[in-house]
Design a protein around this motif. Structure first.
Motif, PDB file in Angstrom:
ATOM      1  N   LEU A  12       2.948   9.517  -5.546  1.00  0.00           N
ATOM      2  CA  LEU A  12       3.452  10.768  -4.972  1.00  0.00           C
ATOM      3  C   LEU A  12       4.699  11.239  -5.727  1.00  0.00           C
ATOM      4  N   LEU A  13       5.639  10.332  -5.950  1.00  0.00           N
ATOM      5  CA  LEU A  13       6.872  10.699  -6.642  1.00  0.00           C
ATOM      6  C   LEU A  13       6.625  10.977  -8.130  1.00  0.00           C
ATOM      7  N   GLY A  14       5.784  10.158  -8.748  1.00  0.00           N
ATOM      8  CA  GLY A  14       5.495  10.366 -10.170  1.00  0.00           C
ATOM      9  C   GLY A  14       4.837  11.702 -10.421  1.00  0.00           C
ATOM     10  N   ASN A  15       3.888  12.049  -9.573  1.00  0.00           N
ATOM     11  CA  ASN A  15       3.213  13.334  -9.725  1.00  0.00           C
ATOM     12  C   ASN A  15       4.174  14.481  -9.417  1.00  0.00           C
ATOM     13  N   GLY A  16       4.992  14.317  -8.368  1.00  0.00           N
ATOM     14  CA  GLY A  16       5.946  15.357  -8.021  1.00  0.00           C
ATOM     15  C   GLY A  16       6.950  15.605  -9.134  1.00  0.00           C
ATOM     16  N   TRP A  17       7.431  14.519  -9.763  1.00  0.00           N
ATOM     17  CA  TRP A  17       8.390  14.655 -10.861  1.00  0.00           C
ATOM     18  C   TRP A  17       7.744  15.365 -12.050  1.00  0.00           C
ATOM     19  N   VAL A  74       0.194   6.699 -11.312  1.00  0.00           N
ATOM     20  CA  VAL A  74      -1.268   6.630 -11.265  1.00  0.00           C
ATOM     21  C   VAL A  74      -1.745   5.195 -11.443  1.00  0.00           C
ATOM     22  N   ILE A  75      -1.211   4.528 -12.438  1.00  0.00           N
ATOM     23  CA  ILE A  75      -1.666   3.165 -12.729  1.00  0.00           C
ATOM     24  C   ILE A  75      -1.270   2.215 -11.603  1.00  0.00           C
ATOM     25  N   THR A  76      -0.099   2.419 -11.007  1.00  0.00           N
ATOM     26  CA  THR A  76       0.314   1.582  -9.871  1.00  0.00           C
ATOM     27  C   THR A  76      -0.678   1.695  -8.723  1.00  0.00           C
ATOM     28  N   ALA A  77      -1.044   2.938  -8.378  1.00  0.00           N
ATOM     29  CA  ALA A  77      -1.999   3.145  -7.282  1.00  0.00           C
ATOM     30  C   ALA A  77      -3.369   2.566  -7.627  1.00  0.00           C
ATOM     31  N   MET A  78      -3.810   2.771  -8.864  1.00  0.00           N
ATOM     32  CA  MET A  78      -5.104   2.251  -9.281  1.00  0.00           C
ATOM     33  C   MET A  78      -5.148   0.729  -9.203  1.00  0.00           C
ATOM     34  N   SER A  88       0.828  -1.204   0.000  1.00  0.00           N
ATOM     35  CA  SER A  88       0.000   0.000   0.000  1.00  0.00           C
ATOM     36  C   SER A  88       0.862   1.254   0.000  1.00  0.00           C
ATOM     37  N   ARG A  89       1.891   1.249   0.848  1.00  0.00           N
ATOM     38  CA  ARG A  89       2.765   2.424   0.944  1.00  0.00           C
ATOM     39  C   ARG A  89       3.608   2.615  -0.306  1.00  0.00           C
ATOM     40  N   VAL A  90       4.039   1.512  -0.897  1.00  0.00           N
ATOM     41  CA  VAL A  90       4.799   1.608  -2.147  1.00  0.00           C
ATOM     42  C   VAL A  90       3.935   2.209  -3.250  1.00  0.00           C
ATOM     43  N   ALA A  91       2.681   1.753  -3.346  1.00  0.00           N
ATOM     44  CA  ALA A  91       1.774   2.271  -4.376  1.00  0.00           C
ATOM     45  C   ALA A  91       1.532   3.767  -4.182  1.00  0.00           C
TER      46      ALA A  91
END
Length: 227
Positions: A188-193, A209-213, A180-183
């Motif tokens: 968080l990092l993808g959006n920040g980048w 996004v796809i990882t979290a989804m 859960s935390r990795v997703a």
């Protein structure tokens, strides 16, 4: 030793009015399908739409052009399904640590997706074919609304993943807590980048996004199978 996902124990009085397991399973099935459906449709378009480059263009850009209606529908449909599926998560997580906010945040992410479909970002960076290179000198209000909707979706998904990490951590389910935390961190990092203007930021955002989804769908499927 395998770990079994458990729903909270119910008193006889509560059980008498408890939702049907069949209905809950159906709602969880919707949660399993909702956001991965968005990812599959979006990535299929990314691979086939002329002029689209995932390292330059966000997946939201696919809402533009003559075929833009596909991505608009994709946003709205996946968002509606996410809102519906969140009810299944609410039922199975009720009474547990994080059991109130995780489904709420998933539901909010669905509402954000619906809004992202309703408001389309401006054409930019040469997509769709014929659009000027670079960003427009001035963004339309619809584009600002789309970005706001995207921020709501991303923030809610990140938070939902971290709340699920807390939930599974309290339950002693370390692998699920870490997952859960990795997703959440991936998004968080993808959006920040992407927000920082980093190279291929649209690609890192898409991966996050796809990882979290997919993780939210995976958790929903775990609970669906346990009913």
């Amino acid at each position: 030793m395998t770990t079994t996902l458990r729903t909270p124990a119910q008193t006889p009085a509560a059980a008498a009015v408890a939702p049907s397991p069949t209905t809950t399973r159906s709602l969880l099935t919707v949660a399993v399908v909702a956001q991965p459906l968005w990812a599959v449709v979006a990535l299929t378009q990314a691979a086939t739409r002329q002029g689209y480059d995932i390292t330059r263009h966000p997946l939201s850009a696919l809402s533009n052009g003559s075929l833009g209606w596909i991505q608009i529908t994709n946003f709205v449909l996946a968002g509606v399904l996410t809102v519906i599926g969140a009810e299944g998560l609410r039922r199975v997580l009720r009474g547990t640590p994080g059991g109130t906010w995780a489904p709420r945040l998933v539901r909010i992410s669905g509402i954000g997706m619906i809004a992202a479909g309703a408001f389309v970002m401006d054409p930019a960076d040469g997509f769709p074919v014929g659009a000027p290179e670079g960003m427009p000198a001035a963004l339309s209000w619809q584009s600002y609304a789309h970005f706001a909707a995207g921020s709501v979706t991303f923030t809610a998904l990140i938070a939902a993943c971290y709340v699920l990490g807390h939930h599974f951590g309290r339950a002693g389910m370390r692998k699920h807590a870490v997952g859960s935390r990795v997703a959440g961190t991936a998004l968080l990092l993808g959006n920040g980048w992407a927000m920082s203007g980093g190279r291929a930021g649209t690609l890192t955002l898409a991966v996050g996004v796809i990882t979290a989804m997919v993780w939210i769908a995976t958790i929903a499927n775990r609970y669906r199978r346990s009913l």
